[in-house]
Design an enzyme around this catalytic site. Structure first.
Site, PDB file in Angstrom:
ATOM      1  CG  ASP A  14     -29.699  27.554   0.609  1.00 38.26           C
ATOM      2  OD1 ASP A  14     -30.365  28.154   1.561  1.00 38.26           O
ATOM      3  OD2 ASP A  14     -29.922  26.387   0.151  1.00 38.26           O
ATOM      4  N   GLY A  36     -40.020  31.953  -0.663  1.00 41.82           N
ATOM      5  CA  GLY A  36     -38.589  32.556  -0.561  1.00 41.82           C
ATOM      6  C   GLY A  36     -37.753  31.915   0.440  1.00 41.82           C
ATOM      7  CG  ASP A  38     -41.302  31.236   5.841  1.00 45.46           C
ATOM      8  OD1 ASP A  38     -40.958  30.217   6.570  1.00 45.46           O
ATOM      9  OD2 ASP A  38     -42.351  31.673   6.013  1.00 45.46           O
ATOM     10  CB  THR A 122     -34.708  42.558   0.742  1.00 44.36           C
ATOM     11  OG1 THR A 122     -33.934  41.324   0.664  1.00 44.36           O
ATOM     12  CG2 THR A 122     -34.046  43.334   1.871  1.00 44.36           C
ATOM     13  N   GLY A 123     -37.579  40.611  -0.156  1.00 41.13           N
ATOM     14  CA  GLY A 123     -38.069  39.906  -1.288  1.00 41.13           C
ATOM     15  C   GLY A 123     -39.511  40.385  -1.762  1.00 41.13           C
ATOM     16  CB  VAL A 124     -42.420  38.332  -0.891  1.00 45.51           C
ATOM     17  CG1 VAL A 124     -44.064  38.600  -0.606  1.00 45.51           C
ATOM     18  CG2 VAL A 124     -42.038  37.016  -1.413  1.00 45.51           C
TER      19      VAL A 124
HETATM   20  N1  AR6 Z   1     -30.924  31.841   1.682  1.00 51.99           N
HETATM   21  C1  AR6 Z   1     -30.935  33.148   1.641  1.00 51.99           C
HETATM   22  N2  AR6 Z   1     -31.378  34.400   1.252  1.00 51.99           N
HETATM   23  C2  AR6 Z   1     -32.731  33.849   0.489  1.00 51.99           C
HETATM   24  C3  AR6 Z   1     -32.908  32.571   0.391  1.00 51.99           C
HETATM   25  C4  AR6 Z   1     -32.088  31.377   0.918  1.00 51.99           C
HETATM   26  N3  AR6 Z   1     -32.173  30.178   0.531  1.00 51.99           N
HETATM   27  N4  AR6 Z   1     -34.207  32.432  -0.363  1.00 51.99           N
HETATM   28  C5  AR6 Z   1     -34.304  33.778  -0.820  1.00 51.99           C
HETATM   29  N5  AR6 Z   1     -33.459  34.688  -0.015  1.00 51.99           N
HETATM   30  P1  AR6 Z   1     -38.166  36.495   1.164  1.00 51.99           P
HETATM   31  P2  AR6 Z   1     -39.646  38.711   2.998  1.00 51.99           P
HETATM   32  C6  AR6 Z   1     -33.498  36.043   0.092  1.00 51.99           C
HETATM   33  O1  AR6 Z   1     -39.195  36.973  -0.129  1.00 51.99           O
HETATM   34  O2  AR6 Z   1     -39.323  39.705   1.811  1.00 51.99           O
HETATM   35  C7  AR6 Z   1     -42.393  34.299   2.506  1.00 51.99           C
HETATM   36  O3  AR6 Z   1     -43.359  33.868   1.927  1.00 51.99           O
HETATM   37  C8  AR6 Z   1     -34.283  36.912  -0.983  1.00 51.99           C
HETATM   38  O4  AR6 Z   1     -33.560  36.998  -2.305  1.00 51.99           O
HETATM   39  O5  AR6 Z   1     -37.910  35.272   1.508  1.00 51.99           O
HETATM   40  O6  AR6 Z   1     -39.314  39.133   4.341  1.00 51.99           O
HETATM   41  C9  AR6 Z   1     -42.764  34.473   3.908  1.00 51.99           C
HETATM   42  O7  AR6 Z   1     -43.500  33.597   4.564  1.00 51.99           O
HETATM   43  C10 AR6 Z   1     -34.328  38.244  -0.319  1.00 51.99           C
HETATM   44  O8  AR6 Z   1     -33.449  39.023  -0.602  1.00 51.99           O
HETATM   45  O9  AR6 Z   1     -38.797  37.337   2.543  1.00 51.99           O
HETATM   46  C11 AR6 Z   1     -43.571  35.721   3.912  1.00 51.99           C
HETATM   47  O10 AR6 Z   1     -44.760  35.612   3.654  1.00 51.99           O
HETATM   48  C12 AR6 Z   1     -34.582  37.698   1.089  1.00 51.99           C
HETATM   49  O11 AR6 Z   1     -34.023  36.297   1.238  1.00 51.99           O
HETATM   50  C13 AR6 Z   1     -42.832  36.670   3.041  1.00 51.99           C
HETATM   51  O12 AR6 Z   1     -42.042  35.751   1.958  1.00 51.99           O
HETATM   52  C14 AR6 Z   1     -35.948  37.923   1.675  1.00 51.99           C
HETATM   53  O13 AR6 Z   1     -36.837  37.501   0.822  1.00 51.99           O
HETATM   54  C15 AR6 Z   1     -41.615  37.351   3.738  1.00 51.99           C
HETATM   55  O14 AR6 Z   1     -40.910  38.333   2.689  1.00 51.99           O
END
Ligand code: AR6
Length: 179
Positions: A14, A36, A38, A122-124
């Site tokens: 995390d 996520g 953020d 790599t998430g949303v």
């Molecule tokens: N620590 C490390 N990695 C994490 C954590 C954490 N606590 N939580 C999630 N991840 P994402 P994006 C990973 O969706 O794709 C937001 O709503 C997760 O598994 O957080 O850049 C923003 O406001 C994934 O591999 O970010 C934007 O609207 C990675 O972090 C949008 O999401 C990124 O996933 C950005 O989307």
């Protein structure tokens, strides 16, 4: 892995717990929070983070902005906005590389010596993880090569082991190319 004077590691965990000078947030253009990583960063930093973000006025995709870290163990948060994956024909790869390059540049200009990155987009935002790993590692290696003394420590914090495996392989490749 050592590149120049920088120790570079990949861990599963995390990112809000990283006690680096800066952690990077995978934000959106508004910089006003989301889900996520953020959401996790804003929850852990407390409401003052959102108050400072409101004064910034957003951030274009591929760029980065810096705030303080408030209740986080990290002193600063570097907010970057990754591209939404749309098949790869809309500049997504260059924009993602820009997130890493601009974040490191901001950190360097603030004399921050250690920084932790999540797997941006790599998430949303659905960027394919294997490609994202290669782009992230190449962008970091190139910045470290340009300024080998700037950082003590760069960490990629992946949220699950399968992502960590991809980032470890990409870091090994990029660091080898760097020798
Ligand atoms: N620590 C490390 N990695 C994490 C954590 C954490 N606590 N939580 C999630 N991840 P994402 P994006 C990973 O969706 O794709 C937001 O709503 C997760 O598994 O957080 O850049 C923003 O406001 C994934 O591999 O970010 C934007 O609207 C990675 O972090 C949008 O999401 C990124 O996933 C950005 O989307």
């Amino acid at each position: 892995m050592i590149v120049g004077a920088t120790r570079w590691e990949v861990v599963t965990g995390d990112i809000t717990r990283s006690a680096t000078d800066a952690i990077v947030n995978a934000a959106n253009n508004s910089l006003l929070g989301g889900g996520g990583v953020d959401g996790a960063i804003h929850r852990a930093a407390g409401p003052e983070l959102l108050a400072e973000c409101r004064t910034i006025g957003g951030c274009p995709t591929g760029e980065a902005r810096i705030t303080r870290g408030y209740d986080l163990p990290a002193r600063y948060v570097i907010h970057t906005v990754g591209p939404v994956w749309n098949g790869g024909g809309r500049g997504e790869r260059d924009l993602l590389a820009g997130c890493y390059a601009h974040s490191l540049d901001l950190a360097r200009r603030h004399a921050l010596r250690s920084i932790a990155f999540p797997a941006i987009s790599t998430g949303v935002y659905a960027f394919p993880k294997d490609q994202a790993a290669g782009i992230a590692a190449a962008a970091v290696a190139s910045a470290l090569r340009r300024d080998p003394e700037a950082f003590d420590f760069v960490r990629f914090v992946c949220f699950d082991d399968s992502t960590t495996v991809l980032f470890e392989a990409a870091v090994r490749d990029a660091a080898c190319d760097d020798q």
